[in-house]
Each structure stands twice: as C-alpha cells, then as structure tokens.
Design an enzyme around this catalytic site. Sequence first.
Site, short mmCIF file in Angstrom:
data_model
loop_
_atom_site.label_atom_id
_atom_site.label_comp_id
_atom_site.label_asym_id
_atom_site.label_seq_id
_atom_site.Cartn_x
_atom_site.Cartn_y
_atom_site.Cartn_z
N TYR A 1 24.82 78.69 20.71
CA TYR A 1 25.15 77.41 20.05
C TYR A 1 26.56 77.46 19.45
CZ TYR A 1 25.50 74.12 16.14
OH TYR A 1 25.95 73.17 15.25
N THR B 1 30.87 72.89 13.09
CA THR B 1 30.01 73.68 12.22
C THR B 1 30.72 74.91 11.68
OG1 THR B 1 28.05 75.09 12.26
CG2 THR B 1 29.15 74.78 14.35
N ASP B 2 30.24 75.41 10.55
CA ASP B 2 30.82 76.66 10.00
C ASP B 2 30.42 77.87 10.84
OD1 ASP B 2 28.12 76.83 9.29
OD2 ASP B 2 28.48 77.17 7.16
N GLU B 3 29.42 77.72 11.72
CA GLU B 3 28.95 78.88 12.49
C GLU B 3 30.01 79.42 13.44
OE1 GLU B 3 25.02 78.73 14.07
OE2 GLU B 3 24.25 77.60 12.36
N LYS C 1 30.02 75.34 20.37
CA LYS C 1 30.75 74.50 19.41
C LYS C 1 32.19 75.01 19.27
CE LYS C 1 29.42 71.50 17.20
NZ LYS C 1 29.30 70.03 17.46
P1 NAD Z 1 20.66 66.58 15.89
O1 NAD Z 1 20.16 67.57 16.88
O2 NAD Z 1 19.75 66.08 14.83
O3 NAD Z 1 21.20 65.28 16.66
C1 NAD Z 1 21.96 65.37 17.83
C2 NAD Z 1 21.96 63.99 18.48
O4 NAD Z 1 22.76 64.08 19.67
C3 NAD Z 1 20.58 63.49 18.89
O5 NAD Z 1 20.42 62.15 18.52
C4 NAD Z 1 20.58 63.65 20.41
O6 NAD Z 1 19.75 62.71 21.08
C5 NAD Z 1 22.06 63.43 20.74
N1 NAD Z 1 22.43 64.09 22.00
C6 NAD Z 1 22.15 65.36 22.37
N2 NAD Z 1 22.63 65.59 23.61
C7 NAD Z 1 23.23 64.44 24.02
C8 NAD Z 1 23.92 64.06 25.20
N3 NAD Z 1 24.06 64.91 26.23
N4 NAD Z 1 24.44 62.80 25.27
C9 NAD Z 1 24.29 61.93 24.24
N5 NAD Z 1 23.62 62.23 23.10
C10 NAD Z 1 23.11 63.48 22.99
O7 NAD Z 1 21.98 67.22 15.28
P2 NAD Z 1 22.58 67.11 13.80
O8 NAD Z 1 21.99 68.17 12.98
O9 NAD Z 1 22.55 65.71 13.37
O10 NAD Z 1 24.09 67.54 14.11
C11 NAD Z 1 25.05 66.56 14.51
C12 NAD Z 1 26.38 67.26 14.71
O11 NAD Z 1 26.77 67.93 13.50
C13 NAD Z 1 26.35 68.34 15.79
O12 NAD Z 1 27.56 68.28 16.50
C14 NAD Z 1 26.23 69.65 15.01
O13 NAD Z 1 26.83 70.70 15.73
C15 NAD Z 1 27.01 69.30 13.76
N6 NAD Z 1 26.62 70.03 12.54
C16 NAD Z 1 25.30 70.06 12.14
C17 NAD Z 1 24.97 70.70 10.95
C18 NAD Z 1 23.55 70.76 10.45
O14 NAD Z 1 23.28 71.45 9.46
N7 NAD Z 1 22.61 70.03 11.03
C19 NAD Z 1 25.97 71.32 10.18
C20 NAD Z 1 27.29 71.28 10.63
C21 NAD Z 1 27.60 70.62 11.81
O1 DAU Z 2 25.69 76.17 9.36
C1 DAU Z 2 25.60 74.96 10.03
C2 DAU Z 2 24.49 75.02 11.04
O2 DAU Z 2 23.27 75.02 10.29
C3 DAU Z 2 24.50 73.88 12.04
O3 DAU Z 2 25.67 73.96 12.82
C4 DAU Z 2 23.27 73.92 12.94
O4 DAU Z 2 23.25 72.80 13.79
C5 DAU Z 2 22.05 73.91 12.07
O5 DAU Z 2 20.89 74.04 12.87
C6 DAU Z 2 22.09 75.06 11.05
O6 DAU Z 2 21.94 76.34 11.69
P1 DAU Z 2 21.01 77.50 11.07
O7 DAU Z 2 20.63 78.41 12.16
O8 DAU Z 2 21.64 78.09 9.87
O9 DAU Z 2 19.76 76.57 10.58
P2 DAU Z 2 18.18 76.76 10.69
O10 DAU Z 2 17.59 75.67 9.87
O11 DAU Z 2 17.72 76.94 12.08
O12 DAU Z 2 17.94 78.14 9.93
C7 DAU Z 2 18.36 78.33 8.59
C8 DAU Z 2 18.05 79.78 8.22
O13 DAU Z 2 16.62 79.92 8.13
C9 DAU Z 2 18.51 80.80 9.22
O14 DAU Z 2 18.95 81.96 8.55
C10 DAU Z 2 17.27 81.10 10.05
C11 DAU Z 2 16.15 80.92 9.04
N1 DAU Z 2 14.86 80.44 9.60
C12 DAU Z 2 14.88 79.32 10.37
C13 DAU Z 2 13.70 78.81 10.91
C14 DAU Z 2 13.74 77.59 11.80
C15 DAU Z 2 13.66 81.08 9.28
O15 DAU Z 2 13.65 82.09 8.53
N2 DAU Z 2 12.52 80.57 9.81
C16 DAU Z 2 12.47 79.48 10.63
O16 DAU Z 2 11.38 79.10 11.10
#
Ligand code: NAD
Ligand code: DAU
Length: 349
Positions: free
Chosen positions: A156, A131-133, A160
């Site tokens: 988190y 992730t970019d975080e 990562k």
């Molecule tokens: P998600 O939470 O939707 O899915 C995670 C999956 O991993 C789920 O299916 C869960 O059951 C499985 N999982 C969790 N713990 C586990 C364990 N101990 N063993 C086996 N499986 C397990 O997440 P996502 O948003 O699809 O993100 C997927 C990946 O991409 C993550 O590594 C996240 O850090 C990364 N990522 C997400 C975003 C985003 O915006 N969602 C952006 C950049 C990177």
């Molecule tokens: O940047 C990549 C990341 O983006 C991934 O690595 C993470 O897995 C993914 O969850 C996401 O993280 P964020 O914290 O940026 O996403 P989230 O959707 O939780 O929140 C987006 C923005 O909105 C953040 O600034 C917090 C705000 N927010 C979020 C929620 C859930 C609100 O204002 N209200 C809310 O209820």
Amino acid sequence: MKKILITGGAGFIGSHVVRLFLAKYPNYEIVNLDKLTYAGNLENLKDVENNPNYRFVKGDIVDEGFVNELFNSNQFDGVVHLAAESHVDRSISNPTEFIKTNVMGTINLLNAARSSWGDDFDNKVFYHISTDEVYGSLGKEGFFVEETPYDPRSPYSSSKASSDHLVRAYFHTYGMPVKISNCSNNYGSHQFPEKLIPLMINNIQHNKPLPVYGEGLNIRDWLWVEDHARAIDVIYHSGELGETYNIGGNNEWTNIDLVKLLCKTMDNKLGRNEGESEKLITYVTDRAGHDMRYAIDASKIKRELGWEPSITFEEGLDNTVGWYLKNSDWLNNVTSGDYQNYYKKQYQD
Ligand code: NAD
Ligand code: DAU
C-alpha cells in the site's frame, strides 16, 4: 461556478470532503467520481445527494478511456484526488490491485488533466491526497517532516509513494499545478470497519474477540476525519503549488492503549460493567512488515496556513463511538455480504 472533481468521494475521507466543500462553497459544482468498491458507499452522502451543486459519476480511474472522456466532457477547474485502495492488510494479500488503482489510476488522472488544461494552468489545481506511511517506520524518537526521505514498506505505502513521485514529477517536468498532503491515521464516522477503530467498535458491540496484532505496541498518530477535511480545504485554497504539507493529530497512541480506551468508552455507553469489554481483547499474529510507529510533525501547515486540529481525541472518539452506535443500520449494511468473507480470511474466524 467552479467545477471541482473529487475522486473517491464515496469513501470515508472523500465523503467528508464532498460534504464540506458543498456546504462551504455554494459557487462550486462538485463532481464525485467513484468506482464504488467495497469501501465506497453512496449512503455516506445521502444527506447531500439532492444538492443541485452535486453530481455523482460512477467510474474507474484505472480506465484510461473513461477518464479521458470525463475530462473532455467537463472543464474541471480543480481535482482533489482521494480515490485509492487504502487498507494495508488487503495490500499484503493483493498488491497488484493497489498498483492498478493507486499508481495507474493517478497517472491517468494526471494525463487527462494535463491534456484537458493544455498549457493554461491558470487557477487550476491538481491536489493529491497521500499518507504518512510513505515515510516508513519510526523508532521511539523523532517525527516525519516534509523532507523525510521516502521509505515505504508495505505494498500500500509503496503504491502511494509511487503516485506521490509521479505527481511531483508532473510539477517539475510539465509545470502541472500540483499540491500534495501526507496525513496520519484518520478516525471518525463512515469509516469502513476493516480499519482499527470501527472494527473494534463493531466487535465490542457484538461481543466478538478484539484482534490486536502482535503485542499491540505499535504507535499511530490519530486525527479526526473532519479535521483532515478542513486541512484539505485550506491546502486546496491556500497551499503553494508544488508544495507538500504534512497533516497530523499530534496524538500518538499504542494500539493496545487505544483499544482499552475504546473498551472503556463503550462500557460507559452500553451500560456494561467497567472492564467487561476488555475481556474480549485477543492478541493475534502480527501484520507482516508491521510499521512500528508513525508520528507527524504538522508545524508547517500550522505556521504557513494556520491549520491545527479543532477537537481533542477524547471529544472525537466520543463523537465517533456515538455515531456508530446511532447508525447501526449503516454498520450492518456494510458488514453483510463480502465483509464476512474478508473477515473470515483475515482473522481465520
Ligand atoms: P476508502 O478506502 O474509505 O475510500 C476510497 C474510495 O476510493 C472508495 O469510495 C472507493 O470506492 C474509491 N475507489 C477505489 N478504487 C477506485 C477506482 N479504481 N476508481 C474510482 N474510485 C475508486 O479510503 P479513505 O480512508 O477515505 O482514504 C482516502 C484517501 O486518503 C486515500 O488516497 C488514502 O491513501 C488517503 N489517506 C487515508 C488515511 C486514513 O487514515 N484513512 C490517512 C491518510 C491518507
Ligand atoms: O497512517 C495513515 C494510514 O492509516 C492510511 O494511509 C491508511 O489508508 C489507513 O488504513 C491507516 O493505516 P494503518 O495500517 O495504520 O491503519 P489500520 O486501521 O489498518 O491499523 C491501525 C493499527 O492497528 C496498525 O498498527 C495495525 C493495528 N491493527 C489493525 C487492525 C485492522 C490491529 O492491531 N488489529 C486489527 O484488526
């Protein structure tokens, strides 16, 4: 046939990657390893569950014995590692779970792959999705590049970052054939409604308050999930070993502007008067340690691998809102049960 292990394939991004790989590579056997936590849902892959090239294995990457056994009984050619605890708010209330899955789970996979591959890394790939975080929080100016020093600020992102460092350490120390990508915020179908966009869509639909953290001025760079899956495909097949690629949408929005756009889109789709859904916006206590701005410079992946986003945000958002409205069963299923407890605790609703 090549055998590819995709971890976290029942989650949001993972399910799109599984679907893309099965459609594009008929000579791949895809093994989806997922624990099926609250975020994992086999409904996400209903359309491919009978594909003869697809196999689901339920298991926990934290369970070292199980992971070793899986690698002993399968000769994987590659690993695409997405399994993780992924929600920042949950990491604030329960950091340890994030260290277990994101750090210990990743090292278990690295060890098992290394031991199964021995010294023969030819044509093998261990691809870690990050992730970019990990780069921290930007001010008004600048972008994250691949060389930006790590500065994670939530449990988190720290977990990562830690797993990214381990993956790179295995490249330098053991010559493991690794690749890493760091992506910005994804949106699209099948995203669990604890994340901003699906949570807002769900609440707008049900006329519930729209909880905007702080002043709503934090900025995120949004990318359509299917474009992320395309980038993962390109990096897996053409990226250089040992390299990192940033992936982003070049699409920055303050949270409040994004929520207002969602309200407008939903008003249109639901036949509501303009401005009706915006009345639901409610400013709530800010997230602890809330990162101000994320913005990715994705020029390396464009220059070296020819990847760029394929659709505009307006198209992607329209498609996404349409999907959630059409799939209200999916939304109702995942928001029943545990979700209610999570929501009550998080938002004191
Ligand atoms: P998600 O939470 O939707 O899915 C995670 C999956 O991993 C789920 O299916 C869960 O059951 C499985 N999982 C969790 N713990 C586990 C364990 N101990 N063993 C086996 N499986 C397990 O997440 P996502 O948003 O699809 O993100 C997927 C990946 O991409 C993550 O590594 C996240 O850090 C990364 N990522 C997400 C975003 C985003 O915006 N969602 C952006 C950049 C990177
Ligand atoms: O940047 C990549 C990341 O983006 C991934 O690595 C993470 O897995 C993914 O969850 C996401 O993280 P964020 O914290 O940026 O996403 P989230 O959707 O939780 O929140 C987006 C923005 O909105 C953040 O600034 C917090 C705000 N927010 C979020 C929620 C859930 C609100 O204002 N209200 C809310 O209820």
